[in-house]
Scaffold this motif. Sequence first.
Motif, short mmCIF file in Angstrom:
data_model
loop_
_atom_site.label_atom_id
_atom_site.label_comp_id
_atom_site.label_asym_id
_atom_site.label_seq_id
_atom_site.Cartn_x
_atom_site.Cartn_y
_atom_site.Cartn_z
N MET A 1 -1.62 -5.33 1.09
CA MET A 1 -1.79 -5.06 2.50
C MET A 1 -0.82 -5.86 3.36
N GLY A 2 -0.61 -7.12 2.98
CA GLY A 2 0.28 -7.96 3.77
C GLY A 2 0.86 -9.08 2.95
N VAL A 3 1.89 -9.69 3.51
CA VAL A 3 2.57 -10.78 2.82
C VAL A 3 3.07 -11.79 3.85
N CYS A 4 3.02 -13.06 3.48
CA CYS A 4 3.53 -14.12 4.34
C CYS A 4 4.20 -15.17 3.45
N ALA A 22 1.43 -3.80 5.79
CA ALA A 22 1.63 -2.37 5.55
C ALA A 22 1.30 -1.60 6.82
N ARG A 23 2.13 -0.63 7.16
CA ARG A 23 1.96 0.13 8.42
C ARG A 23 0.55 0.70 8.56
N ARG A 24 -0.04 1.17 7.47
CA ARG A 24 -1.38 1.77 7.54
C ARG A 24 -2.47 0.74 7.81
N CYS A 25 -2.11 -0.55 7.72
CA CYS A 25 -3.11 -1.63 7.88
C CYS A 25 -2.91 -2.44 9.15
N THR A 26 -1.94 -2.08 9.99
CA THR A 26 -1.71 -2.86 11.20
C THR A 26 -2.89 -2.70 12.15
N GLY A 27 -3.07 -3.69 13.00
CA GLY A 27 -4.14 -3.65 13.99
C GLY A 27 -5.49 -4.08 13.46
N GLN A 28 -5.53 -4.58 12.23
CA GLN A 28 -6.80 -5.00 11.62
C GLN A 28 -6.94 -6.53 11.55
N GLY A 29 -5.98 -7.25 12.11
CA GLY A 29 -6.05 -8.71 12.11
C GLY A 29 -5.48 -9.37 10.86
N ILE A 30 -4.84 -8.59 10.01
CA ILE A 30 -4.30 -9.13 8.76
C ILE A 30 -3.16 -10.10 9.03
N LYS A 83 17.00 -4.75 6.23
CA LYS A 83 15.69 -4.31 6.68
C LYS A 83 14.77 -4.18 5.47
N PHE A 84 13.52 -4.62 5.61
CA PHE A 84 12.55 -4.42 4.55
C PHE A 84 11.24 -3.96 5.15
N GLU A 85 10.44 -3.36 4.33
CA GLU A 85 9.16 -2.84 4.79
C GLU A 85 8.13 -3.10 3.70
N VAL A 86 6.93 -3.54 4.09
CA VAL A 86 5.85 -3.72 3.13
C VAL A 86 5.32 -2.35 2.77
N THR A 87 5.31 -2.04 1.47
CA THR A 87 4.84 -0.74 1.01
C THR A 87 3.67 -0.93 0.06
N GLU A 88 3.03 0.15 -0.25
CA GLU A 88 1.92 0.11 -1.21
C GLU A 88 2.50 0.14 -2.60
N GLY A 89 2.11 -0.80 -3.44
CA GLY A 89 2.57 -0.82 -4.82
C GLY A 89 4.02 -1.22 -4.94
N PHE A 90 4.53 -1.20 -6.13
CA PHE A 90 5.91 -1.56 -6.40
C PHE A 90 6.66 -0.33 -6.84
N PRO A 91 7.92 -0.17 -6.40
CA PRO A 91 8.71 0.97 -6.85
C PRO A 91 9.02 0.84 -8.34
N LEU A 92 9.03 1.94 -9.04
CA LEU A 92 9.34 1.93 -10.48
C LEU A 92 10.81 2.17 -10.72
#
Length: 92
Positions: A1-4, A22-30, A83-92
Amino acid sequence: MGVCFGLTDFAYWLMITDLGVARRCTGQGIGRRLMQEALRAAGGEQDIAVYLVANTKAVPFYEKLGMEKAEDVMQYNHVEWTKFEVTEGFPL
């Protein structure tokens, strides 16, 4: 969901190098919780100064956390940022 990611001396400062949610998880306080936990792990709000370089779009988020733009930090920056983006899972 997130990384720091950050660097600290556990005595005076914490430099946040990366924070992403992750874009789908923004606004949730993560992002807020990640920053709080990083600061706690580094030594706590009363003892640690936090520094970071914020993307222009992220400035309002950091201001909500109580951060302010600083004029007292030296900079030497000749890096071409990728540029980087937090995504779900790892690319194969």
